[in-house]
Design a protein around this motif. Structure first.
Motif, PDB file in Angstrom:
ATOM      1  N   CYS A  57      -3.234  14.340  30.568  1.00 19.10           N
ATOM      2  CA  CYS A  57      -2.169  15.355  30.572  1.00 19.10           C
ATOM      3  C   CYS A  57      -1.482  15.504  29.217  1.00 19.10           C
ATOM      4  N   PHE A  58      -1.802  14.648  28.256  1.00 22.57           N
ATOM      5  CA  PHE A  58      -1.070  14.650  26.992  1.00 22.57           C
ATOM      6  C   PHE A  58      -1.096  16.004  26.293  1.00 22.57           C
ATOM      7  N   GLN A  60      -1.350  18.911  27.639  1.00 18.63           N
ATOM      8  CA  GLN A  60      -0.455  19.795  28.402  1.00 18.63           C
ATOM      9  C   GLN A  60       0.997  19.505  28.022  1.00 18.63           C
ATOM     10  N   TYR A  61       1.352  18.233  27.944  1.00 20.48           N
ATOM     11  CA  TYR A  61       2.716  17.873  27.570  1.00 20.48           C
ATOM     12  C   TYR A  61       3.027  18.310  26.147  1.00 20.48           C
ATOM     13  N   MET A  62       2.045  18.146  25.240  1.00 25.11           N
ATOM     14  CA  MET A  62       2.264  18.512  23.844  1.00 25.11           C
ATOM     15  C   MET A  62       2.357  20.016  23.648  1.00 25.11           C
ATOM     16  N   SER A  63       1.790  20.800  24.555  1.00 22.49           N
ATOM     17  CA  SER A  63       1.880  22.260  24.431  1.00 22.49           C
ATOM     18  C   SER A  63       3.238  22.772  24.908  1.00 22.49           C
ATOM     19  N   ASN A  64       4.001  21.904  25.547  1.00 22.90           N
ATOM     20  CA  ASN A  64       5.347  22.260  25.998  1.00 22.90           C
ATOM     21  C   ASN A  64       6.322  21.966  24.855  1.00 22.90           C
ATOM     22  N   PRO A  65       6.981  22.986  24.305  1.00 20.39           N
ATOM     23  CA  PRO A  65       7.870  22.760  23.162  1.00 20.39           C
ATOM     24  C   PRO A  65       9.014  21.781  23.448  1.00 20.39           C
ATOM     25  N   GLU A  66       9.360  21.606  24.706  1.00 22.79           N
ATOM     26  CA  GLU A  66      10.429  20.656  25.038  1.00 22.79           C
ATOM     27  C   GLU A  66       9.932  19.213  24.998  1.00 22.79           C
ATOM     28  N   PHE A  67       8.654  18.990  25.266  1.00 22.97           N
ATOM     29  CA  PHE A  67       8.099  17.633  25.275  1.00 22.97           C
ATOM     30  C   PHE A  67       7.468  17.216  23.961  1.00 22.97           C
ATOM     31  N   LYS A  68       6.916  18.185  23.241  1.00 19.25           N
ATOM     32  CA  LYS A  68       6.154  17.868  22.034  1.00 19.25           C
ATOM     33  C   LYS A  68       6.883  16.924  21.075  1.00 19.25           C
ATOM     34  N   PRO A  74       6.927   9.408  16.107  1.00 20.02           N
ATOM     35  CA  PRO A  74       6.380   8.141  15.592  1.00 20.02           C
ATOM     36  C   PRO A  74       6.465   7.006  16.617  1.00 20.02           C
ATOM     37  N   ASN A  75       7.560   6.919  17.361  1.00 18.36           N
ATOM     38  CA  ASN A  75       7.682   5.867  18.375  1.00 18.36           C
ATOM     39  C   ASN A  75       6.649   6.044  19.475  1.00 18.36           C
ATOM     40  N   ALA A  76       6.423   7.273  19.903  1.00 16.12           N
ATOM     41  CA  ALA A  76       5.426   7.520  20.959  1.00 16.12           C
ATOM     42  C   ALA A  76       4.028   7.176  20.456  1.00 16.12           C
ATOM     43  N   ARG A  77       3.735   7.506  19.208  1.00 19.06           N
ATOM     44  CA  ARG A  77       2.421   7.147  18.645  1.00 19.06           C
ATOM     45  C   ARG A  77       2.270   5.633  18.562  1.00 19.06           C
ATOM     46  N   LYS A  78       3.369   4.934  18.222  1.00 23.08           N
ATOM     47  CA  LYS A  78       3.322   3.471  18.163  1.00 23.08           C
ATOM     48  C   LYS A  78       3.058   2.893  19.555  1.00 23.08           C
ATOM     49  N   VAL A  79       3.764   3.399  20.547  1.00 25.96           N
ATOM     50  CA  VAL A  79       3.570   2.944  21.925  1.00 25.96           C
ATOM     51  C   VAL A  79       2.126   3.161  22.359  1.00 25.96           C
ATOM     52  N   ALA A  80       1.597   4.356  22.080  1.00 26.23           N
ATOM     53  CA  ALA A  80       0.217   4.651  22.453  1.00 26.23           C
ATOM     54  C   ALA A  80      -0.752   3.695  21.756  1.00 26.23           C
ATOM     55  N   ALA A  81      -0.511   3.432  20.486  1.00 28.36           N
ATOM     56  CA  ALA A  81      -1.399   2.528  19.736  1.00 28.36           C
ATOM     57  C   ALA A  81      -1.356   1.119  20.307  1.00 28.36           C
ATOM     58  N   VAL A  82      -0.162   0.626  20.637  1.00 24.98           N
ATOM     59  CA  VAL A  82      -0.034  -0.713  21.221  1.00 24.98           C
ATOM     60  C   VAL A  82      -0.772  -0.772  22.559  1.00 24.98           C
ATOM     61  N   CYS A  83      -0.764   0.336  23.287  1.00 28.31           N
ATOM     62  CA  CYS A  83      -1.448   0.394  24.587  1.00 28.31           C
ATOM     63  C   CYS A  83      -2.943   0.667  24.458  1.00 28.31           C
ATOM     64  N   GLY A  84      -3.419   0.889  23.230  1.00 27.95           N
ATOM     65  CA  GLY A  84      -4.825   1.145  23.022  1.00 27.95           C
ATOM     66  C   GLY A  84      -5.252   2.565  23.350  1.00 27.95           C
ATOM     67  N   ILE A  85      -4.324   3.502  23.222  1.00 34.06           N
ATOM     68  CA  ILE A  85      -4.590   4.904  23.531  1.00 34.06           C
ATOM     69  C   ILE A  85      -4.550   5.691  22.224  1.00 34.06           C
ATOM     70  N   SER A  86      -5.576   6.477  21.978  1.00 36.74           N
ATOM     71  CA  SER A  86      -5.602   7.273  20.764  1.00 36.74           C
ATOM     72  C   SER A  86      -4.776   8.549  20.961  1.00 36.74           C
ATOM     73  N   THR A  87      -4.231   9.021  19.848  1.00 41.31           N
ATOM     74  CA  THR A  87      -3.460  10.266  19.889  1.00 41.31           C
ATOM     75  C   THR A  87      -4.439  11.411  20.123  1.00 41.31           C
ATOM     76  N   PRO A  88      -4.153  12.267  21.098  1.00 38.03           N
ATOM     77  CA  PRO A  88      -5.097  13.348  21.394  1.00 38.03           C
ATOM     78  C   PRO A  88      -5.123  14.403  20.288  1.00 38.03           C
ATOM     79  N   THR A  89      -6.260  15.044  20.162  1.00 39.87           N
ATOM     80  CA  THR A  89      -6.392  16.193  19.289  1.00 39.87           C
ATOM     81  C   THR A  89      -6.459  17.396  20.205  1.00 39.87           C
ATOM     82  N   CYS A  90      -5.421  18.173  20.192  1.00 39.70           N
ATOM     83  CA  CYS A  90      -5.330  19.308  21.116  1.00 39.70           C
ATOM     84  C   CYS A  90      -5.559  20.628  20.385  1.00 39.70           C
TER      85      CYS A  90
END
Length: 90
Positions: A57-58, A60-68, A74-90
């Protein structure tokens, strides 16, 4: 200032949940990550589990200007990296 960001994120998550009730993509499921995303702390195991569940769903969330700003922060990218999740390319 961090409390303000966390509160704003929480309000946006609740609003989106109300709009997407019954949908597979449910940003409320990311609530366990709120502390880590707003403060930069390491995420909990529950946060990582929820991120992995919501990963499809990332874009979809990133296409929403309120969530993007939160999903792409940077904190969300750090959290994703710690969890082993790559940042999506949308």
């Amino acid at each position: 200032m961090r409390k303000g960001i966390g509160a704003a994120l929480f309000v946006m998550v609740v609003m989106a949940a109300a709009m997407s009730a019954g949908a597979e993509c449910d940003p409320v499921q990311l609530f366990p990550c709120l502390g880590a995303m707003s403060s930069g702390q390491d995420p909990s195991a529950e946060c990582c589990t929820k991120l992995k569940e919501q990963q499809p769903c990332f874009c979809q969330y990133m296409s929403n200007p309120e969530f993007k700003p939160y999903i792409d922060s940077p904190n969300a990218r750090k959290v994703a990296a710690v969890c082993g999740i790559s940042t999506p390319t949308c």
